[in-house]
Structures are given as C-alpha cells and as structure tokens.
Design an enzyme around this catalytic site. Sequence first.
Site, PDB file in Angstrom:
ATOM      1  N   GLU A  92       4.038  12.237  -9.631  1.00  0.00           N
ATOM      2  CA  GLU A  92       4.701  13.449 -10.148  1.00  0.00           C
ATOM      3  C   GLU A  92       5.348  13.179 -11.506  1.00  0.00           C
ATOM      4  OE1 GLU A  92       6.825  14.020  -6.393  1.00  0.00           O
ATOM      5  OE2 GLU A  92       5.964  16.032  -6.334  1.00  0.00           O
ATOM      6  N   GLU A 150       2.981  12.009   0.499  1.00  0.00           N
ATOM      7  CA  GLU A 150       4.213  12.453   1.173  1.00  0.00           C
ATOM      8  C   GLU A 150       3.956  12.979   2.575  1.00  0.00           C
ATOM      9  OE1 GLU A 150       3.488  12.934  -1.969  1.00  0.00           O
ATOM     10  OE2 GLU A 150       5.266  12.868  -3.252  1.00  0.00           O
TER      11      GLU A 150
HETATM   12  N1  3HC Z   1      10.769   3.601  -1.217  1.00  0.00           N
HETATM   13  C1  3HC Z   1      11.490   2.556  -0.777  1.00  0.00           C
HETATM   14  N2  3HC Z   1      10.924   1.392  -0.399  1.00  0.00           N
HETATM   15  C2  3HC Z   1       9.583   1.296  -0.479  1.00  0.00           C
HETATM   16  C3  3HC Z   1       8.782   2.345  -0.935  1.00  0.00           C
HETATM   17  C4  3HC Z   1       9.428   3.548  -1.320  1.00  0.00           C
HETATM   18  N3  3HC Z   1       8.753   4.589  -1.793  1.00  0.00           N
HETATM   19  N4  3HC Z   1       7.489   1.961  -0.882  1.00  0.00           N
HETATM   20  C5  3HC Z   1       7.489   0.697  -0.435  1.00  0.00           C
HETATM   21  N5  3HC Z   1       8.741   0.293  -0.184  1.00  0.00           N
HETATM   22  C6  3HC Z   1       9.184  -1.029   0.265  1.00  0.00           C
HETATM   23  C7  3HC Z   1       8.675  -1.352   1.654  1.00  0.00           C
HETATM   24  O1  3HC Z   1       9.546  -0.873   2.646  1.00  0.00           O
HETATM   25  C8  3HC Z   1       8.620  -2.846   1.605  1.00  0.00           C
HETATM   26  O2  3HC Z   1       9.924  -3.320   1.785  1.00  0.00           O
HETATM   27  P1  3HC Z   1      10.208  -4.695   2.553  1.00  0.00           P
HETATM   28  O3  3HC Z   1       9.470  -5.748   1.794  1.00  0.00           O
HETATM   29  O4  3HC Z   1      11.671  -4.819   2.547  1.00  0.00           O
HETATM   30  O5  3HC Z   1       9.626  -4.468   3.921  1.00  0.00           O
HETATM   31  C9  3HC Z   1       8.237  -3.169   0.165  1.00  0.00           C
HETATM   32  O6  3HC Z   1       8.555  -1.984  -0.568  1.00  0.00           O
HETATM   33  C10 3HC Z   1       6.764  -3.465  -0.030  1.00  0.00           C
HETATM   34  O7  3HC Z   1       5.999  -2.444   0.589  1.00  0.00           O
HETATM   35  P2  3HC Z   1       4.656  -2.773   1.382  1.00  0.00           P
HETATM   36  O8  3HC Z   1       4.884  -3.917   2.305  1.00  0.00           O
HETATM   37  O9  3HC Z   1       4.171  -1.494   1.932  1.00  0.00           O
HETATM   38  O10 3HC Z   1       3.728  -3.286   0.181  1.00  0.00           O
HETATM   39  P3  3HC Z   1       2.178  -3.070  -0.029  1.00  0.00           P
HETATM   40  O11 3HC Z   1       1.845  -3.815  -1.275  1.00  0.00           O
HETATM   41  O12 3HC Z   1       1.437  -3.370   1.225  1.00  0.00           O
HETATM   42  O13 3HC Z   1       1.997  -1.513  -0.296  1.00  0.00           O
HETATM   43  C11 3HC Z   1       2.465   0.618  -1.307  1.00  0.00           C
HETATM   44  C12 3HC Z   1       2.521  -0.933  -1.449  1.00  0.00           C
HETATM   45  C13 3HC Z   1       1.010   1.075  -1.278  1.00  0.00           C
HETATM   46  C14 3HC Z   1       3.154   1.189  -2.499  1.00  0.00           C
HETATM   47  C15 3HC Z   1       3.161   1.030   0.016  1.00  0.00           C
HETATM   48  O14 3HC Z   1       4.419   0.408   0.065  1.00  0.00           O
HETATM   49  C16 3HC Z   1       3.370   2.505   0.169  1.00  0.00           C
HETATM   50  O15 3HC Z   1       2.461   3.198   0.560  1.00  0.00           O
HETATM   51  N6  3HC Z   1       4.600   2.972  -0.110  1.00  0.00           N
HETATM   52  C17 3HC Z   1       4.986   4.334   0.116  1.00  0.00           C
HETATM   53  C18 3HC Z   1       4.416   5.249  -0.914  1.00  0.00           C
HETATM   54  C19 3HC Z   1       4.888   6.643  -0.657  1.00  0.00           C
HETATM   55  O16 3HC Z   1       4.840   7.150   0.441  1.00  0.00           O
HETATM   56  N7  3HC Z   1       5.331   7.296  -1.728  1.00  0.00           N
HETATM   57  C20 3HC Z   1       5.827   8.622  -1.612  1.00  0.00           C
HETATM   58  C21 3HC Z   1       7.290   8.553  -1.324  1.00  0.00           C
HETATM   59  S1  3HC Z   1       7.954  10.143  -1.004  1.00  0.00           S
HETATM   60  C22 3HC Z   1       8.145  10.844  -2.516  1.00  0.00           C
HETATM   61  O17 3HC Z   1       7.795  10.271  -3.510  1.00  0.00           O
HETATM   62  C23 3HC Z   1       8.799  12.188  -2.530  1.00  0.00           C
HETATM   63  C24 3HC Z   1       8.649  12.876  -3.832  1.00  0.00           C
HETATM   64  O18 3HC Z   1       7.593  13.771  -3.768  1.00  0.00           O
HETATM   65  C25 3HC Z   1       9.906  13.617  -4.183  1.00  0.00           C
END
Ligand code: 3HC
Length: 689
Positions: free
Chosen positions: A105, A125
């Site tokens: 975004e 999301e």
């Molecule tokens: N917020 C906070 N922490 C996050 C995060 C996020 N968006 N994404 C990942 N983390 C943290 C994880 O909890 C993890 O923490 P830890 O080491 O303490 O357990 C660390 O980052 C690493 O994450 P992964 O183990 O998942 O690492 P990978 O390399 O396997 O994957 C990734 C990376 C593909 C980015 C995966 O973490 C992921 O899919 N993250 C979520 C992405 C997501 O859903 N984004 C949308 C968020 S909602 C949003 O943006 C709302 C908006 O529209 C207003």
Amino acid sequence: MPNFVSVTRDGRIAVVTIDNPPVNALSFHVREPLMQALFSLREEPDVAAIVIACAGRTFVAGADITEFGKPVQQPDLRAIIAVLETIAKPTVAAIHGTALGGGLELALGCHFRVADTGAKLGLPEVKLGLLPGGGGTVRLPRLVGALKALSMIVSGTPIGAAEALAAGLVDAVFEDGLTAQAVRFASEMVGRGGPFTPVRHRDGRLDRAELPEFDKQAAELAKKARGLEAPIACAQSVRNAITLPFDEALAAERELFVKLVAGDQSRAQRHLFFAEREAAKVGAKDIVRRKIARVGVIGAGTMGGGIAMAFANGGYPVTLLESTQEALQRGLATIEKNYAVSVARGSLSEDAKRQRLGLFEGSTDYGDLADCDLIVEAVFEEMAVKREVFGRLDAVAKPGAILATNTSYLDVNEIAASTSRPQDVVGMHFFSPANVMKLLEIVRAEKTAPDALATIVELARRIGKVPVVVGVCHGFVGNRMLAARGSESEALLLEGATPQQIDQAFTDFGWPTGPFQMGDLAGLDIGWRNRKARGQTAIIADTLCEQGHFGQKTGSGFYRYENGSRTPAPNPHVEALIRDKAAEKGIAPRTIGVDEIIERTLYPMVNEGAKILEEKIAARASDIDVVWVNGYGFPVGKGGPMFWAGLEGIDKIIGRLDHWHERTGKDVFKPAPLLRRMAETGSWESAAS
Ligand code: 3HC
Ligand code: NAI
C-alpha cells in the site's frame, strides 16, 4: 537509538531507506521518521525525485501486526500515503523481497514501482481476517483492474515480479543493483517531466461494464468463505472502488477495516499467525543443526510416497525403499502419476516435473540408505514391524543420521529403544496427503537429542511444513484429541441424531466436512482395524464395515455415493441400522439440537487438550491450535480449539462437561484440573505453569 529511516542523496535523487529488521514492518518508530522525511523532501528544492527502499532481506512486509488491537499512534499509514500523494516530484518504490499488505500500500502511494526479479507483491491481510486498510482495495484495482485485484486481495496470495509487470502493478523489473536502478529510473522520470499522476487519479482500468462478471466471481468466492467475514469485506471494498468516488471508497474501506480488526475472527487469525511462528522456535538459537543432504523414506505406500514427494518438492534427493520390487514400482508409478496430474492442472511445469522425478532413487536394499542423513519410516502401523525396521536401520545408517518414524499412534520411546542410538530417533508425523498437508507433528521422545530435534524443526519449515513439537502419548496431540471428539459420535447416533445432522452442525461451525463425511472419505475400515487391534467397538461403524461398506471407495458408508459420485447422499440403510441398534439397546430416539452436538464433541476435545497441556505433551495451548487448524481443518476464524474455548467461555464449557459427566459417567466429560485452573486464571499459560 537505531536509525529506522535514513535519507541519502544520489545527485538530485533522495533515497529514503527503511531499516526495521526482520521484515521492515511499519511500526510507529518507522512511521514517524518516514513522515518527517517525506515532509522535508517534499519541500527541498534540490531534490528532484524520491526513491523509497528498504535495507535487509525485504521491502516492507506490512503493518506491524503486534500493534493491532492497541490505540493507533499517529501518523498512521493512511496519513503517510496521503502526504506521498501530495508530492509533485516523482516518487518511486524500490521493491525487493516481499512488498506485502501495508508495504504494498505504501508502494501504491508512490507514482512508480520498480522491483527486482525475485520480488513478490501481495495484499495478504485476508489471512489475518482483515482487508487492506491502507487504501489497497481502492488503489490496486486502478492499476491492475478490478478482477485481478479481487483475486489477489481475496486469496491473499502474492504475485511474482514478472506477473506484476504484466499486470501493470510495477513499472520496471531489474535483475540486480535495485537501488541504483531505481535511482536511474527516477532520474529518467525527472527528465521526462511531469505532471506525475498519483494512483488515486488513475481510474482508466475501472470499468463498470465489468460489474456483472465481478459480482459473479465475488459470489463464487463468498461461497467458499465458510463463515469468514474478511473475504466478503475484501470483495465489497474492491467493488466500491468501481462504484464509488475514490474518497468515499477509501472511507468505506476504513470502516470495514476497523470493524474487522476489532472482531473475534481477526483476533483468532492473528493469534494463529504468531502461534505458528512460536511453535517453530525450538532449542537454543546457537544449537548446531545437523546437515541434511539426502533423505531416505521406507515404505512407498500412501504416506511414504507423499513424504518422499514433500522432500523432493523441497529440493532434497530421496532414496525410496520398499520390501519388494513390485511395491516399489507401484509406489514410484503413483508418484509419477501425481506429478502428471499437477502438470495437467497447470500447477507444475513439465521441466519441474522432470527435475523432481530425477531426485528419486528406488531400492529394495537397506544398504542403499547408508548415505542418507535422515531416514523416515512409513511402513505398516505395527510395533513389531517398526522395531524390525529400526533394528535394520541401526545396522546400516551412518553415525549421526536422524531416524524418524511416521507412526500415527505408537510409542516412539519403544521404537527408539530398538536401536543403539535412541538420541537420533524422533517422530515425524505427517498428515495425508503428505505432499499437501502443512502440519508436521514432531515427536520428541525421551532420549531425542536437542540438535536432532532442532534440525527436524528447521527442515520442516524448509520444505514448507508447519512444525509443532509434541511429546509421546497414544495418538500424540492431534489423533488423541480426535478420539475425544469422536467418542460420543456413536452415542449421538443411537440417541437420535443422524449423520447428516451432525455433519451439518460441523460445517455450520466452519469445518470443511463433518466427521461422518470425513470417515467415508478416509475409509471406515481404517478405524475399524484400529479398534479391533485395541479391543474396542463402535456398533454402527463396525456393522457397516462387516457388511463391506467402507465409505466412498465402496460406494457406500454413512452415506451413499452413486455411480462413482463423491457427493454424499442420505443412506436409508444406515438410518434403519441406527434405529435397529438403538431399539436393541432400548434407547428411545429423541431430537438432538446443534448445541448438544457441539457440547458432546467439541467440549471433550477441549478437555482432552487441557489434559495434554497438563501432561506437557504440548508446550503451549497455541501449539494445539496450530495442530488442529493445519492438520484437521479446525476453522481458522475460530483460532483453534483452545483459542475458541476462550471465546466460548471456559465456565460454560466446565458447566456443560459437569452436566454430561453426571449424566453419563464417562471420563471424557470429567473436567481436567487444568481446565478448572484456566477458569480461575483466565489464561492457558498461567493455568499450565
Ligand atoms: N508485523 C509484525 N511482525 C511481523 C510481521 C508483521 N507484519 N511480519 C513478520 N513478523 C515477524 C514474525 O512474527 C517473526 O517474528 P519472530 O522472529 O519473533 O517470530 C519475524 O517477523 C520473521 O517472520 P517469519 O518467521 O514469518 O519470516 P519469513 O522470512 O518466513 O517470512 C514474511 C517473511 C513473508 C514477510 C512473513 O513474515 C509474513 O507473511 N508476514 C506477514 C505479512 C502480512 O501479513 N502483512 C500484512 C500485515 S496487515 C497490514 O499490513 C494491514 C494494512 O493493510 C493496514
Ligand atoms: P500403506 O499400507 O499405504 O503403506 C505401507 C507401505 O510400507 C507398504 O507399501 C508396504 O509394502 C511397505 N512396507 C511394509 N513393511 C516394510 C518393510 N519392512 N520395509 C519396507 N517397506 C515396507 O500404509 P500408510 O497408510 O502409508 O501408513 C504408513 C505409516 O504411516 C503407518 O505407521 C501409519 O500409521 C502412518 N500414517 C498414516 C496416515 C494415513 O492417513 N494413512 C496418516 C499419518 C500417518
């Protein structure tokens, strides 16, 4: 104080770098300096263009999920994007790794997006029970069209850089040197001259004529949502992008977001997001993992074949061992057929299929397992056979090789004791089909070495599985709770419920199928053999099996499947059988409501979960949730059985368990002490400590 946002100059191009490891989430401590940087660069006469890039392994992977449910600290993402859109000079997002959610975004707030070849872009999301709340649903359709945006936002699946380029989401893709290329791209845009149109004003791809097709696709997606609110809200919000002026659509998106983020479903899905990551944290970070280069799989039946595929899919060479050439050839042929189906469906290329098949070596000689670093056994579920296999493995496996069993129920300590190296033995309980199902229960036996366990947990993630470490008990976490869930099925039938009613109560709850449909699908003979081996009975299911009705594969079970159909139809034979058996036992049928079905199936399951926690078979309640959502289809919107129990009310569950215990005297209903402690403390963690 770390520098979460820094600004450097390359001539007249400013490069804003976000550096918030591990995934550059848009936490408050990023948003504040980012906003300041944008304000000052907007006014800076020497700056001709702005590139937004990220340090580390990825572009911004989204909003900071840990901030959800807390008061919003300004500036929020929407305010930052609003400022971005007031900047007249060209703004360019330089995307590497993943641009997800709020990250994408933010990029949509820029005039241009460039990416490296490995980048992935998406709005996931929905997987957190949300919709994109930073304008994603109204800006993305303006670039890629409403239909493509609908599919991306409702599935939550990111797309690769090449697809993003073709769809119009990014403007250029570069092989390497992304930031330098982005700076060059920005200079070119400066040279070309403005005005530069923000995405919000680019509505050439929004076509009202697409609405009927849009509504058709949205309705199909809604059918698949199974009670989840987020996919419906996502579709509604993308539709608003076509039908409403930009600002109205944006305001409507916000309203939907605020509602979802405060709801139980999103709370449940966020709980699962962190639960999965927590479950994978096993052993100290500095434990040296063992090297796994080649994997052996023993048994090329239903599970062995799938397990071998799961490793080959992860790039590991596999030695597949069977007891006879005939069984081996059969197993290899099934694997080849499965890959051919993927090619026919378009999910695998012919090249990738060849490559994967090239990773398999078949054998009937245990000596061929000598160069394997991990050997997974998936032979018949009999202790004597398992012990024999592990005895033979002990003789041939190299020192330090990890020896794993895929047993569903058996005692892994006993299996380990049939070797001279119990420290190298572990359970790897895959779920069927093993190449598809995400869950891997990793069974830690008494003597399993910490480095062996940590190696398997890491390996599991590498092949795309969701690992959960569990202790030794009959059926481990999943199958043990499944038994508790099913313990009253028979009684419910005899007392007057039909298989359809029970299955309907389950699907209404959000399960993909109910227990009887599931039984028919898996084959009723499996449970029948298991019961016979343990001296147990289930009158209705046993009688069906004795009569040769094993479910779908024989055309009838609890339901009828006519002419090879997979759709269950009511089975009058079963209804008559239930009536006869109830009469024999002197049970008068009565009407059974949905509440009673839930109380007598899911409450005992929660109770068993509490016993499992008490016995430390699972380390955390959230691990149990991860098992049930990923292995058995527990509805994600309810967060797993232990999270759901909190929503349902522990006092209520205890009250009804007490009621059924008094009425039936059955142990499954006797509330576990830990469940009572949970009612007092309000948290599984404090109840278990
Ligand atoms: N917020 C906070 N922490 C996050 C995060 C996020 N968006 N994404 C990942 N983390 C943290 C994880 O909890 C993890 O923490 P830890 O080491 O303490 O357990 C660390 O980052 C690493 O994450 P992964 O183990 O998942 O690492 P990978 O390399 O396997 O994957 C990734 C990376 C593909 C980015 C995966 O973490 C992921 O899919 N993250 C979520 C992405 C997501 O859903 N984004 C949308 C968020 S909602 C949003 O943006 C709302 C908006 O529209 C207003
Ligand atoms: P299966 O009967 O389909 O396959 C077992 C295979 O092992 C057969 O091909 C057989 O020829 C081979 N085999 C038997 N003894 C052998 C030996 N000594 N050496 C080499 N090969 C030998 O059984 P399935 O369903 O694959 O189950 C295997 C194991 O996986 C069992 O322990 C079962 O409990 C477990 N499991 C099964 C699940 C399922 O849904 N079927 C799910 C999870 C675990």
